[in-house]
Design an enzyme around this catalytic site. Structure first.
Site, PDB file in Angstrom:
ATOM      1  N   SER A   1       0.959  -3.541  -0.486  1.00 49.45           N
ATOM      2  CA  SER A   1       1.305  -4.561  -1.489  1.00 49.45           C
ATOM      3  C   SER A   1       2.746  -5.058  -1.405  1.00 49.45           C
ATOM      4  CB  SER A   1       1.032  -4.016  -2.889  1.00 49.45           C
ATOM      5  OG  SER A   1      -0.349  -4.022  -3.123  1.00 49.45           O
TER       6      SER A   1
ATOM      7  N   TYR B   1       3.091  -2.691 -10.923  1.00 49.92           N
ATOM      8  CA  TYR B   1       1.819  -2.817 -11.639  1.00 49.92           C
ATOM      9  C   TYR B   1       1.938  -2.354 -13.079  1.00 49.92           C
ATOM     10  CZ  TYR B   1       0.464  -3.736  -6.986  1.00 49.92           C
ATOM     11  OH  TYR B   1       0.425  -4.280  -5.752  1.00 49.92           O
TER      12      TYR B   1
ATOM     13  N   TYR C   1      -4.804 -11.691   4.433  1.00 52.58           N
ATOM     14  CA  TYR C   1      -4.311 -10.724   3.442  1.00 52.58           C
ATOM     15  C   TYR C   1      -4.341  -9.295   3.997  1.00 52.58           C
ATOM     16  CZ  TYR C   1      -4.326  -7.713  -0.672  1.00 52.58           C
ATOM     17  OH  TYR C   1      -4.035  -6.713  -1.561  1.00 52.58           O
TER      18      TYR C   1
ATOM     19  N   VAL D   1       0.335   0.881  -1.741  1.00 50.63           N
ATOM     20  CA  VAL D   1      -0.469   2.111  -1.804  1.00 50.63           C
ATOM     21  C   VAL D   1      -0.277   3.057  -0.618  1.00 50.63           C
ATOM     22  CG1 VAL D   1      -2.375   1.534  -3.354  1.00 50.63           C
ATOM     23  CG2 VAL D   1      -2.496   0.852  -0.952  1.00 50.63           C
TER      24      VAL D   1
ATOM     25  N   LYS E   1       3.089  -8.584  -0.473  1.00 50.83           N
ATOM     26  CA  LYS E   1       2.849  -9.676  -1.431  1.00 50.83           C
ATOM     27  C   LYS E   1       4.139 -10.415  -1.770  1.00 50.83           C
ATOM     28  CE  LYS E   1      -1.100  -7.215  -3.441  1.00 50.83           C
ATOM     29  NZ  LYS E   1      -1.529  -6.282  -4.501  1.00 50.83           N
TER      30      LYS E   1
HETATM   31  O1  DON Z   1      -5.653  -4.722  -1.227  1.00 54.22           O
HETATM   32  C1  DON Z   1      -5.407  -3.537  -1.374  1.00 54.22           C
HETATM   33  O2  DON Z   1      -5.986  -2.849  -2.194  1.00 54.22           O
HETATM   34  C2  DON Z   1      -4.310  -2.933  -0.528  1.00 54.22           C
HETATM   35  N1  DON Z   1      -4.275  -3.541   0.761  1.00 54.22           N
HETATM   36  C3  DON Z   1      -2.972  -3.109  -1.152  1.00 54.22           C
HETATM   37  C4  DON Z   1      -2.905  -2.574  -2.561  1.00 54.22           C
HETATM   38  C5  DON Z   1      -1.583  -2.005  -2.908  1.00 54.22           C
HETATM   39  O3  DON Z   1      -0.766  -1.683  -2.078  1.00 54.22           O
HETATM   40  C6  DON Z   1      -1.348  -1.734  -4.340  1.00 54.22           C
HETATM   41  N2  DON Z   1      -0.074  -1.054  -4.500  1.00 54.22           N
HETATM   42  N3  DON Z   1       0.391  -0.196  -4.995  1.00 54.22           N
END
Ligand code: DON
Length: 331
Positions: free
Chosen positions: A77, A256, A204, A274, A80
């Site tokens: 994330s 978040y 993405y 994540v 982003k």
């Molecule tokens: O789309 C997803 O779920 C992961 N590629 C990225 C989510 C993420 O990193 C949330 N962060 N803490």
């Protein structure tokens, strides 16, 4: 002899900050037992949860590193923030914000509950998955390759080096992306996707799979801290207004539904992923001239065991300690 000379130079350039960081890393490494590596993307589960590394980059190029600072991990994330910068650089902030809002949700990063609750379904912000998929679809280019390239170029302009995708993580996420796929179909149905569903998802997931180190994300944090100006290479990479909108998004949505706690107890714009990375931007603080990094810095942390919100457990604990000792808060 050569090895001895190198180690002498390393000794000489070792700073008090590095010594503090080494000590804090060992103090907080054990916190990882309160979290777990992300398992919903199977390849991320393979990481060693006890790793903890940090890199701090100051505006004069001073770098302090400690722990597993050289571990490679995927942006997830944190990407982003960079896709938002790239899309806004291409279209302008106002036109991107017609497609995605700047309001926090208080929900999980992959939640879909609010998309239908608030007509016409414009995603709440670019840091949740829905908003980020919309932003990926807006990247410059007419194909997934071109869109991904415009993202990759933005990363590489800031870190000053080339990056590769981690193919295992990419494949693993692509195969298990049912939730993101459903978000993307919903966005397409409501008119908030600027390219076909599978293309937006591919861009993405590619951006999430780009491999970096703590130093790479610390450099990006430093540029954000300096409002789009790279103080090391002395170059304005994007506008001040864009940097400020992005930092506001990081403060309100970057961690978040734990963004409030992070703002209260760390108090700097930050973005987590994540895979366990946290990128933080510490602007210059006039009030504390004698403290380390009073002229601002970028911080990159990596600790793959995450909490229920998706944030590195040991990473957040380490940042809380640093923030209180070095008076990092912007508030
Ligand atoms: O789309 C997803 O779920 C992961 N590629 C990225 C989510 C993420 O990193 C949330 N962060 N803490």
């Amino acid at each position: 002899v050569k090895r001895k000379m190198v180690s002498q130079v390393a000794q000489q350039t070792r700073t008090i900050e590095t010594d503090c960081l080494e000590q804090w890393i060992e103090q907080y490494r054990g916190e990882s037992s309160r979290g777990k590596c992300a398992a919903y993307i199977p390849a991320l589960k393979e990481a060693d949860p006890t790793q903890l590394g940090i890199c701090v980059v100051g505006p004069d190029g001073q770098i302090s590193r400690a722990g597993n600072y050289d571990a490679l991990f995927t942006l997830q994330s944190i990407s982003k923030v960079i896709s938002f910068l790239a899309a806004c650089t291409h279209h302008g902030i106002a036109s991107v914000l017609e497609q995605v809002d700047v309001e926090p949700t208080g929900d999980a990063f992959d939640s879909m509950v609010r998309l239908e609750m608030h007509k016409p379904g414009r995603p709440f912000n670019p840091m949740i998955n829905a908003g980020a998929i919309t932003v990926s679809s807006l990247l410059k280019g007419n194909s997934t390759q071109e869109k991904f390239l415009s993202f990759q170029q933005m990363v590489e302009r800031m870190t000053g080096r080339k990056h590769q995708i981690n193919e295992d993580v990419y494949r693993s996420e692509w195969q298990t992306a049912n939730r993101n796929r459903s978000l993307a179909y919903y966005l397409a149905a409501t008119g908030f996707l600027a390219c076909p569903v599978e293309d937006a998802l591919d861009v993405y997931i590619r951006q999430c799979s780009l491999e970096v180190t703590a130093e790479d994300i610390a450099k990006i944090g430093l540029i954000l801290a300096h409002d789009g100006y790279d103080p090391i290479r002395k170059e304005q990479l994007f506008g001040k207004e864009l940097a400020r909108v992005t930092k506001a998004l990081m403060v309100t949505c970057g961690m978040y539904n734990a963004s409030g706690n992070f703002a209260a107890f760390v108090g700097v714009p930050a973005k987590s992923g994540v895979s366990g990375g946290i990128m933080a931007a510490v602007p210059p603080r006039g009030r504390s001239g004698e403290l380390p990094f009073a002229c601002g810095c970028g911080i990159g942390v990596y600790g793959p065991a995450i909490d229920q919100y998706g944030n590195s457990v040991a990473g957040v604990a380490l940042l809380k300690h640093m923030a209180s000792t070095w008076d990092l808060t912007i508030y």
